[in-house]
Motif scaffolding. Structure first.
Motif, PDB file in Angstrom:
ATOM      1  N   VAL A  33     -40.945  58.548 -77.582  1.00 51.29           N
ATOM      2  CA  VAL A  33     -40.597  59.583 -78.557  1.00 51.29           C
ATOM      3  C   VAL A  33     -40.384  60.963 -77.945  1.00 51.29           C
ATOM      4  CG1 VAL A  33     -41.369  60.798 -80.627  1.00 51.29           C
ATOM      5  CG2 VAL A  33     -41.618  58.311 -80.453  1.00 51.29           C
ATOM      6  N   PRO A  34     -41.267  61.487 -77.087  1.00 53.63           N
ATOM      7  CA  PRO A  34     -41.015  62.843 -76.560  1.00 53.63           C
ATOM      8  C   PRO A  34     -39.646  62.999 -75.904  1.00 53.63           C
ATOM      9  CG  PRO A  34     -43.261  62.173 -76.080  1.00 53.63           C
ATOM     10  CD  PRO A  34     -42.555  60.953 -76.622  1.00 53.63           C
ATOM     11  N   ALA A  35     -39.208  61.980 -75.160  1.00 57.46           N
ATOM     12  CA  ALA A  35     -37.898  62.057 -74.517  1.00 57.46           C
ATOM     13  C   ALA A  35     -36.760  61.884 -75.508  1.00 57.46           C
ATOM     14  CB  ALA A  35     -37.799  60.996 -73.425  1.00 57.46           C
ATOM     15  N   LEU A  36     -37.036  61.231 -76.638  1.00 56.26           N
ATOM     16  CA  LEU A  36     -36.007  60.965 -77.640  1.00 56.26           C
ATOM     17  C   LEU A  36     -35.741  62.173 -78.535  1.00 56.26           C
ATOM     18  CD1 LEU A  36     -34.188  58.800 -79.038  1.00 56.26           C
ATOM     19  CD2 LEU A  36     -36.181  58.216 -80.442  1.00 56.26           C
ATOM     20  N   LEU A  37     -36.730  63.010 -78.750  1.00 58.20           N
ATOM     21  CA  LEU A  37     -36.627  64.091 -79.734  1.00 58.20           C
ATOM     22  C   LEU A  37     -35.408  65.004 -79.526  1.00 58.20           C
ATOM     23  CD1 LEU A  37     -40.376  65.135 -80.161  1.00 58.20           C
ATOM     24  CD2 LEU A  37     -38.977  63.736 -81.697  1.00 58.20           C
ATOM     25  N   PRO A  38     -35.073  65.417 -78.308  1.00 59.02           N
ATOM     26  CA  PRO A  38     -33.914  66.318 -78.159  1.00 59.02           C
ATOM     27  C   PRO A  38     -32.592  65.690 -78.581  1.00 59.02           C
ATOM     28  CG  PRO A  38     -35.296  66.360 -76.193  1.00 59.02           C
ATOM     29  CD  PRO A  38     -35.773  65.211 -77.023  1.00 59.02           C
ATOM     30  N   GLN A  39     -32.541  64.370 -78.696  1.00 59.66           N
ATOM     31  CA  GLN A  39     -31.301  63.682 -79.035  1.00 59.66           C
ATOM     32  C   GLN A  39     -31.133  63.461 -80.537  1.00 59.66           C
ATOM     33  OE1 GLN A  39     -31.014  60.048 -76.667  1.00 59.66           O
ATOM     34  NE2 GLN A  39     -32.533  60.888 -75.241  1.00 59.66           N
ATOM     35  N   LEU A  40     -32.153  63.760 -81.332  1.00 57.82           N
ATOM     36  CA  LEU A  40     -32.145  63.407 -82.744  1.00 57.82           C
ATOM     37  C   LEU A  40     -31.439  64.454 -83.599  1.00 57.82           C
ATOM     38  CD1 LEU A  40     -35.805  62.092 -83.171  1.00 57.82           C
ATOM     39  CD2 LEU A  40     -33.723  60.758 -82.806  1.00 57.82           C
ATOM     40  N   ASP A  41     -30.726  63.966 -84.625  1.00 57.33           N
ATOM     41  CA  ASP A  41     -30.158  64.845 -85.640  1.00 57.33           C
ATOM     42  C   ASP A  41     -31.055  64.919 -86.879  1.00 57.33           C
ATOM     43  OD1 ASP A  41     -27.847  65.364 -84.132  1.00 57.33           O
ATOM     44  OD2 ASP A  41     -26.912  63.511 -84.837  1.00 57.33           O
ATOM     45  N   ALA A  42     -32.003  64.013 -86.993  1.00 56.11           N
ATOM     46  CA  ALA A  42     -32.871  63.943 -88.170  1.00 56.11           C
ATOM     47  C   ALA A  42     -33.865  65.095 -88.192  1.00 56.11           C
ATOM     48  CB  ALA A  42     -33.618  62.615 -88.175  1.00 56.11           C
ATOM     49  N   ASP A  43     -34.322  65.430 -89.413  1.00 62.61           N
ATOM     50  CA  ASP A  43     -35.381  66.425 -89.589  1.00 62.61           C
ATOM     51  C   ASP A  43     -36.731  65.780 -89.885  1.00 62.61           C
ATOM     52  OD1 ASP A  43     -33.710  68.591 -89.159  1.00 62.61           O
ATOM     53  OD2 ASP A  43     -33.158  68.739 -91.276  1.00 62.61           O
ATOM     54  N   VAL A  44     -36.717  64.535 -90.359  1.00 62.77           N
ATOM     55  CA  VAL A  44     -37.969  63.818 -90.625  1.00 62.77           C
ATOM     56  C   VAL A  44     -37.889  62.438 -89.976  1.00 62.77           C
ATOM     57  CG1 VAL A  44     -38.479  65.053 -92.769  1.00 62.77           C
ATOM     58  CG2 VAL A  44     -37.141  62.939 -92.851  1.00 62.77           C
ATOM     59  N   LEU A  45     -39.037  61.968 -89.495  1.00 60.74           N
ATOM     60  CA  LEU A  45     -39.110  60.675 -88.837  1.00 60.74           C
ATOM     61  C   LEU A  45     -40.080  59.770 -89.566  1.00 60.74           C
ATOM     62  CD1 LEU A  45     -39.226  61.746 -85.068  1.00 60.74           C
ATOM     63  CD2 LEU A  45     -37.230  61.110 -86.451  1.00 60.74           C
ATOM     64  N   MET A  46     -39.644  58.532 -89.796  1.00 59.91           N
ATOM     65  CA  MET A  46     -40.476  57.524 -90.444  1.00 59.91           C
ATOM     66  C   MET A  46     -40.913  56.484 -89.423  1.00 59.91           C
ATOM     67  SD  MET A  46     -38.351  56.881 -93.974  1.00 59.91           S
ATOM     68  CE  MET A  46     -36.806  56.630 -93.095  1.00 59.91           C
ATOM     69  N   PHE A  47     -42.121  55.947 -89.658  1.00 56.53           N
ATOM     70  CA  PHE A  47     -42.680  54.936 -88.781  1.00 56.53           C
ATOM     71  C   PHE A  47     -43.284  53.817 -89.630  1.00 56.53           C
ATOM     72  CE2 PHE A  47     -42.935  59.049 -86.762  1.00 56.53           C
ATOM     73  CZ  PHE A  47     -42.503  58.819 -85.462  1.00 56.53           C
ATOM     74  N   PRO A  48     -43.267  52.571 -89.140  1.00 57.89           N
ATOM     75  CA  PRO A  48     -43.968  51.507 -89.855  1.00 57.89           C
ATOM     76  C   PRO A  48     -45.472  51.711 -89.771  1.00 57.89           C
ATOM     77  CG  PRO A  48     -43.069  50.693 -87.776  1.00 57.89           C
ATOM     78  CD  PRO A  48     -42.562  52.088 -87.945  1.00 57.89           C
ATOM     79  N   MET A  49     -46.150  51.558 -90.898  1.00 60.37           N
ATOM     80  CA  MET A  49     -47.598  51.741 -90.990  1.00 60.37           C
ATOM     81  C   MET A  49     -48.267  50.369 -91.034  1.00 60.37           C
ATOM     82  SD  MET A  49     -49.753  54.338 -91.342  1.00 60.37           S
ATOM     83  CE  MET A  49     -51.335  54.850 -92.019  1.00 60.37           C
ATOM     84  N   ILE A  50     -49.226  50.145 -90.144  1.00 57.84           N
ATOM     85  CA  ILE A  50     -49.966  48.887 -90.096  1.00 57.84           C
ATOM     86  C   ILE A  50     -51.397  49.168 -90.531  1.00 57.84           C
ATOM     87  CG2 ILE A  50     -50.658  46.915 -88.699  1.00 57.84           C
ATOM     88  CD1 ILE A  50     -47.617  47.269 -88.979  1.00 57.84           C
ATOM     89  N   ASN A  51     -51.783  48.649 -91.695  1.00 54.10           N
ATOM     90  CA  ASN A  51     -53.104  48.891 -92.265  1.00 54.10           C
ATOM     91  C   ASN A  51     -54.009  47.681 -92.039  1.00 54.10           C
ATOM     92  OD1 ASN A  51     -53.046  51.520 -93.958  1.00 54.10           O
ATOM     93  ND2 ASN A  51     -51.141  50.499 -94.516  1.00 54.10           N
ATOM     94  N   PHE A  52     -55.041  47.867 -91.231  1.00 50.30           N
ATOM     95  CA  PHE A  52     -55.985  46.778 -91.004  1.00 50.30           C
ATOM     96  C   PHE A  52     -56.978  46.704 -92.159  1.00 50.30           C
ATOM     97  CE2 PHE A  52     -54.352  47.839 -86.840  1.00 50.30           C
ATOM     98  CZ  PHE A  52     -54.014  46.585 -86.368  1.00 50.30           C
ATOM     99  N   TRP A  53     -57.446  45.494 -92.426  1.00 49.71           N
ATOM    100  CA  TRP A  53     -58.318  45.247 -93.572  1.00 49.71           C
ATOM    101  C   TRP A  53     -59.441  44.319 -93.153  1.00 49.71           C
ATOM    102  CZ3 TRP A  53     -58.900  47.738 -97.909  1.00 49.71           C
ATOM    103  CH2 TRP A  53     -59.539  47.154 -99.010  1.00 49.71           C
TER     104      TRP A  53
END
Length: 253
Positions: A105-125
């Motif tokens: 991610v740190p290296a990817l950020l300068p290339q992004l046009d997006a203003d918000v980033l979504m990630f998959p959330m894994i909830n352990f139970w």
């Protein structure tokens, strides 16, 4: 591009060693507000900050976190206002990003046009090998979730006392340019430690209406299915090290 991590904390001594090791590996700045911890969390943060000067700890003057005196949106927006990074990441103390975050991610950020980033959330139970997933009428588990946004775009938290959500400068945050990164954020709240906190059972999912005792993971209240699947992924290295230190291989809770 720089990253600021923001996190409110209350009695997170189980998770703080994992969280601090994880976020300081990639964050340029870590801002924490403690809401009245009594379990040694403050001392843990201060000790870690002695060798990581990019950590800033604030003590809330609002009263104990998540009580009626605590306004979560005020706390989170205070941290947003303090953030100096180009990007802000909201990561709770009981959450750890997949190791791919640091390497990608740190290296990817300068290339992004997006203003918000979504990630998959894994909830352990109930343990670190079982994941809670979406079921009909219970659509809050293991969804994609916004956890990073570009600083300086007017993105803030709505005026809500608890479980506050993000908004854009002129409307809903979901209308802003966004991108999904396939890098999981793992939520370990229900996997380690006590796996339960006071007032943590508002939906009755573990049958502890008085907020005391040990969670009953087999309980089914009938309003919706608690759908579980085996965890098929790989834990981050900091979590693997923790489980090895606790002799948790084969642990069944």
């Amino acid at each position: 591009m720089s990253i600021t991590v923001i996190t409110p904390v209350l009695n997170e001594s189980t998770f703080l060693p994992l969280y601090l090791q994880s976020v300081t590996a990639f964050a340029d700045e870590v801002i924490i507000v403690d809401g009245g911890s009594t379990d040694g969390s403050i001392e843990m943060i201060e000790s870690f900050a002695s060798t990581h000067p990019n950590i800033r700890l604030y003590l809330s003057m609002q009263g104990t976190a998540y009580t009626d005196e605590w306004n979560e949106s005020d706390v989170r927006n205070f941290m947003v206002d303090q953030a100096k990074g180009d990007w802000i990441a909201n990561i709770d103390a009981d959450e750890v990003f997949d190791d791919a975050f640091q390497s990608t991610v740190p290296a990817l950020l300068p290339q992004l046009d997006a203003d918000v980033l979504m990630f998959p959330m894994i909830n352990f139970w109930k343990d670190p090998w079982t994941v809670r997933v979406n079921a009909p009428n219970d659509e809050r588990w293991s969804n994609d979730i916004i956890r990073m946004w570009r600083n300086g775009k007017g993105i803030r938290y709505r005026d809500q006392k608890h479980h506050c959500t993000l908004r854009g400068k002129t409307g809903d945050v979901w209308t802003l340019p966004s991108q999904r990164l396939n890098i999981p954020l793992y939520h370990y709240h229900y996997a380690f430690g006590n796996r339960f906190k006071f007032n943590d059972n508002r939906r009755g999912d573990v049958n502890l209406y008085e907020n005391v005792g040990k969670p009953d993971w087999s309980y089914r209240h009938g309003e919706y299915e608690i759908k579980l699947v085996p965890f098929a992924g790989k834990h981050p290295e900091v979590v693997n090290a923790y489980m090895e230190s606790q002799s948790m291989k084969g642990w069944d809770g």
